[in-house]
Design an enzyme around this catalytic site. Sequence first.
Site, PDB file in Angstrom:
ATOM      1  CG  ASP A 425      -1.797   1.171   1.398  1.00 20.70           C
ATOM      2  OD1 ASP A 425      -1.463   1.710   0.753  1.00 20.70           O
ATOM      3  OD2 ASP A 425      -2.810   1.429   2.123  1.00 20.70           O
ATOM      4  CG  HIS A 426       3.316   4.265  -3.169  1.00 18.68           C
ATOM      5  ND1 HIS A 426       4.756   4.405  -2.232  1.00 18.68           N
ATOM      6  CD2 HIS A 426       3.875   3.886  -4.476  1.00 18.68           C
ATOM      7  CE1 HIS A 426       5.558   5.254  -2.370  1.00 18.68           C
ATOM      8  NE2 HIS A 426       4.730   4.566  -4.575  1.00 18.68           N
ATOM      9  NE  ARG A 427      -4.006   3.887   1.368  1.00 20.06           N
ATOM     10  CZ  ARG A 427      -4.616   3.258   1.812  1.00 20.06           C
ATOM     11  NH1 ARG A 427      -6.892   4.055   2.534  1.00 20.06           N
ATOM     12  NH2 ARG A 427      -5.412   2.188   2.339  1.00 20.06           N
TER      13      ARG A 427
END
Length: 455
Positions: A425-427
């Site tokens: 998850d790039h968040r």
Amino acid sequence: MATDFLLPDLGEGLTDAEIVRWLVKAGDEVVLNQVICEVETAKALVELPSPIIGIVSALHVAEGETVLVGAPIISFGGAEATIHDPSATEPDAEEDGRSNMLVGYGPGASDHRSGHRRQRASAAELTPEPPLSPSLSPSLSSPLSSPLSSPLSSPLSSPLSSPLSPSRVLAKPPVRDLARRLGLDLATVTGTGSNGAVIRSDVEAASGSPSAPSVVSDRTASADETRVPISGVRKRTAAAMVSSAFTAPHVTEFVTVDVTATVELVDRLRAHPAFEGARVTPLLLIAKALAIATVRYPALNSRWDEAAQEIVTYRAINLGIAVATPRGLMVPNIRDVNSLTLRDLADALSGLATRARDGKTAVAELSGGTISITNIGSFGIDSGTPIINPGEAAILCSGAIRRQPWEFRGEIALRSVMTLSVSFDHRLVDGAAGSAFLAEIGRILADPLELIALG
């Protein structure tokens, strides 16, 4: 006078279950805690014990039928029917709702507060929708946004309470959310789901939104097709994967590694007396390598809390293992893998897979995971781009191990090679941390001495 047993809340806020198989019939005498049926929830196959002692007078739900929590599923006839009352040894049990808890389920004396929380959530998901106020945002108007919005007196807060009132609007949280976004009052919608529940297509039809087209409009299967209802594990998996794919920005990276040393270590462990009777596979060492790398890169062991606007980093590593079962994909997890020895981890992996395939996975094993592995190499597949399990930051995908020419010490040699990939998850995880995490796993599997030192 008949005594009804209502389908209890089996935990994790589940709102319905499918009766898979009845183990009793009308006329049978049932003793305390006798398993009366098998039910499939959206998470697992569960054996349901009876808190009632007596003779079965009627079964209200057919095998294969889905029933809502709080609906009657079986009746015991006559005055001889006795409800087991655990409050006999706990004076305050009736006050906090435990006297009607299903035997073997629900809160004990030490965790009754979490039991209240589960009961409130179950009731809140199925209680009547309050009128939508234009002055409130969707998040503030949600019936789950306040612990006081779902009274404990709801007929769904106890598995032995009275059946649902016909005036109640039944709808699951995603359906309620859709109605809010469309500005629709659920009280005005006619439900076509089980027991009159309002389903997604009902909301779409009432609002004028186009529903997905049906291949066969009258729902009658033609001669060249078979139709199977979408329910249970498969239904939940589909919803979870769609939610994850369109909520978490996925990034997938790949690395191809010479794992000859890992394959050799697997063979040596299989022959070692300490692993006698254990199932030792490359997945065992991959799981251990992931645990070591996760400690070094804790961002991979976190989740995004949208409601609180916080990043939550877990202390324990609860490793989920994707398992293909006849009921669909399940991801049970092993708790605190970093505290396990290599032998303990081997036993845990073997037991977890066996229970999942036999339909005996406990509901508790299907929640609380923090990071996952999917092993597509067992199907002969080299690599993939897996979808992150909801509530987690990453999933590791292990491909097939193949013997192929590879550069080794300046020469071409036949080596055992595999491709690993990680979706994150790039968040939560930036590219540098995700890349370093995957490279660390590859490094450990190329030279697994560290697995022995820490195993």
